[in-house]
Structures are given as C-alpha cells and as structure tokens.
Scaffold this active site. Structure first.
Site, short mmCIF file in Angstrom:
data_model
loop_
_atom_site.label_atom_id
_atom_site.label_comp_id
_atom_site.label_asym_id
_atom_site.label_seq_id
_atom_site.Cartn_x
_atom_site.Cartn_y
_atom_site.Cartn_z
N ARG A 147 0.83 -1.21 0.00
CA ARG A 147 0.00 0.00 0.00
C ARG A 147 0.86 1.25 0.00
NH1 ARG A 147 -4.72 1.27 -1.70
NH2 ARG A 147 -5.11 -0.91 -1.18
N HIS A 207 -5.35 -3.80 4.38
CA HIS A 207 -5.21 -2.67 3.46
C HIS A 207 -3.75 -2.28 3.29
CE1 HIS A 207 -6.09 1.44 1.81
NE2 HIS A 207 -6.99 0.72 1.18
N CYS A 208 -2.98 -2.39 4.36
CA CYS A 208 -1.57 -2.00 4.31
C CYS A 208 -0.76 -2.85 3.33
CB CYS A 208 -0.94 -2.13 5.69
SG CYS A 208 -1.71 -1.13 6.97
N MET A 209 -1.17 -4.10 3.11
CA MET A 209 -0.37 -5.03 2.30
C MET A 209 -0.85 -5.13 0.87
SD MET A 209 -1.83 -8.74 3.39
CE MET A 209 -1.47 -9.33 1.76
#
Length: 358
Positions: A94, A339-341
């Site tokens: 992300r 979401h971060c990945m």
C-alpha cells in the site's frame, strides 16, 4: 503533468484488473511470529483470486518457488496469479507500490511518489524503486510528483479517496514535524499537489490516527469512504482508552465536513477491537483496515467480541459484495493488516480479467 490533464485516482470499489502484494520475507517485521505470516497471505490471495488477478512481488526465484508451493497447498488457482521479481525492503505494498490513476478514456498511468520508509527507517531504496519498475514492465506513463525541485513523499496508506475529487488524510501524518515527510510543504502545497497528480478538488483533514500506528497517523486505520458520500470511521467507546479522545475529535471533524456540492457526508461508526498487545506493545488493530476487491471486502478480525458487529456493519454498507473476515492476530504484529499489504490496479480501457469471477 499539469492540472489540464483529466487523470484521477479511482475509488477502491471501482473495477480492478488486479491487486498487487509483496510476498513477506523480512522476518524482523514479525519478530518471533514470522512462520504463520505466509499462510495468512495465502488465505488473502485465495480470497482475492476469486474475483481478480493477484500480482505478487518476490525478491528472487527461490522465494517465488516457495510462494507457489504454499499457495498451491492453500488451494489457490495459480493461473490467476502473476509473479514479478521485484526486490523489496518490506512487504507493505500500500505504501511503496504505485498509485494508479486513470483518465476519461480509461487510459492508465502511475504516480511514483517518493517512499522513505515513513520518514523513520534508513532502508527504503528497494521499495522506492518499485513503482518505476512496474511502470517500465507494463509500459505505462509514470510521473514523479515534485515540489521545489525535490520528490514529494507520500504513502498510499496516508490517503483515502472517493473517486469523485475528494481525499481524506490526517494532520498527524502529513503536517507533523514528527516523522516529517515533506519539510517546507504547507497544507496548501500538499492540496495543490494532490489536485495536480490525483485529480483532487477537496481535502478533508482529520487530526490523529490510532494508537500504536508506526506510520504516525495513516488514514486507512481510521476512516474510509464506502461510496462517494458515505464515510466509515472507527470510534472508541471506553473513555479510559487512549484512542477515545482523538477518535471522537475525528468524528466531529467528519460531521462538520461538507461535500463539494455543499451537502453533508453520511458518517457511520465502526467499533474498535479491544486493545491488542504483544510483547508489551499496543498494536494498531482496526476494522477500518479492510480492502475492497471486485466482489468482496476482506476485513481484519482479531478473535474479538466485536468482530461480528464490525463484519455485520460492513455487510450492510456493501450489499453487492461478500464481506469476509480474515484473522489478523499474527499479521498485525507487523504493524499493519489487509489494506496495508495490498494496492489495487484499476481496470483500464480494453482490459479484462481473463477469467470469470466467482
């Protein structure tokens, strides 16, 4: 690139060609807990390949072979997975990955912002090269946003867009002198840069992010658009919790915000899970870190009594998508979740998935 172009950053719920991820390899990101992490990735890929391609960055052929073996054991259809040998420092796609934009003709381009490991860690050079590598491989136009002769630092997790000209972010992340991304850039400078490169006409500035956030205030643990006029934001009910005051302050800002047409946004609150603590450290566990794929929404869960409530609320907000919980009790030890990945690649003109979704 000038403001005269009609490129914009699409909303996450608009059709995807693929989701980009980087296969985990840095054991120090999950000290003492790395072994289960690739299997969490396998489940995420299994879910996403039901409705879109997954494009995986691997550091070398050995890692690709290991990832293929694990994915196959997990029941993933490997014909829906593309591998790219792109070395990375960390796997938080992300933030280091390309931020795609499209124009009215459906043409795609990449905005290649500078990544400096959240202005916190010294090793970021491999991650910073990822967008340019992807742009060259797919022969896509790529622009590096600059301000007064230097590249602008921006992570994908620090911004949230509704696809219709509105962006949310936090003052803690982009305006603070702590982990300062862009010294000398003002609020107005950033807004002008977003207008030029992402097609943004309005910025909603929230205050602070959740406690335990290593990025110092990313929006994707905090507040998300679920359609152009509806925002979900996490809220802490316990007055004794460190998150209580900042999350209520953000709620008040959202209630006061106006849409471009002058109307109000519909604001929906999500609960916060009970504090997740490991080795004495509070982790940034948040239901807001969900990811919207073509026909489903994958949502982090934490074996918490409020998991079911959060999943139910999101199911009501996404009636045309399956809402799927993925246990992130181990993944969040790396200070990020779903979401971060992930980083979405929009579907461009003339492109198709190449398979029937579902």
């Amino acid at each position: 690139m000038s403001q005269a172009t009609d490129y914009r950053m699409p909303a996450e719920w608009e059709p995807h060609l693929a989701t980009w991820i980087a296969w985990p390899h840095r054991q120090s990101d999950w000290p003492g807990k790395f072994r289960p992490i690739p299997w969490v990735y396998c489940e995420i890929v299994r879910q996403l390949t039901q409705c879109e391609r997954v494009r995986i960055e691997v550091v070398d052929a050995t890692q690709e072979a290991d990832a293929r073996k694990k994915l196959q054991r997990a029941g993933v259809d490997l014909t829906r997975v593309d591998f790219y040998t792109i070395p990375t420092n960390r796997c938080w796609t992300r933030d280091h990955g390309p931020i795609f934009v499209t124009n009215s003709a459906g043409q795609k381009a990449i905005t290649d912002w500078h990544f400096n490991a959240w202005a916190k860690y010294p090793d970021w050079q491999l991650d910073d090269a990822v967008p340019a590598t992807i742009a060259a491989h797919h022969q896509l136009p790529a622009w590096q946003p600059t301000f007064q002769g230097r590249r602008v630092v921006l992570e994908g997790g620090s911004i949230e867009v509704n696809g219709a000209g509105v962006l949310m972010t936090t003052e803690e992340c982009l305006l603070s002198e702590v982990q300062q991304r862009n010294p000398g850039m003002t609020r107005e400078d950033l807004e002008a840069t977003f207008a030029t490169y992402l097609g943004i006409r309005q910025v909603i500035w929230l205050d602070r992010g959740v406690v335990g956030d290593d990025t110092h205030g990313h929006i994707d643990d905090l507040a998300r658009f679920v359609n152009p006029t509806t925002i979900v934001t996490v809220l802490e009910d316990s007055i004794s919790d460190e998150n209580f005051e900042p999350l209520h302050e953000n709620l008040e800002r959202l209630k006061a915000a106006r849409r471009i047409d002058g109307g109000r946004y519909e604001i929906i609150t999500l609960p916060m899970p009970d504090p997740v603590v490991f080795d004495g450290q509070r982790l940034p566990a948040s239901y807001a870190n969900f990811y919207i794929a073509n026909d489903r929404v994958i949502v982090p869960t934490f074996n918490d009594r409020k998991d079911r409530l959060a999943l139910g609320q999101l199911a009501e907000l996404f009636p045309d998508r399956d809402v799927v919980g993925i246990h992130c009790g181990d993944l969040v030890w790396g200070l990020g979740t779903l979401h971060c990945m992930t980083q979405q690649e929009p579907l461009g003109a003339g492109e198709s998935l190449g398979f029937a979704a579902g």
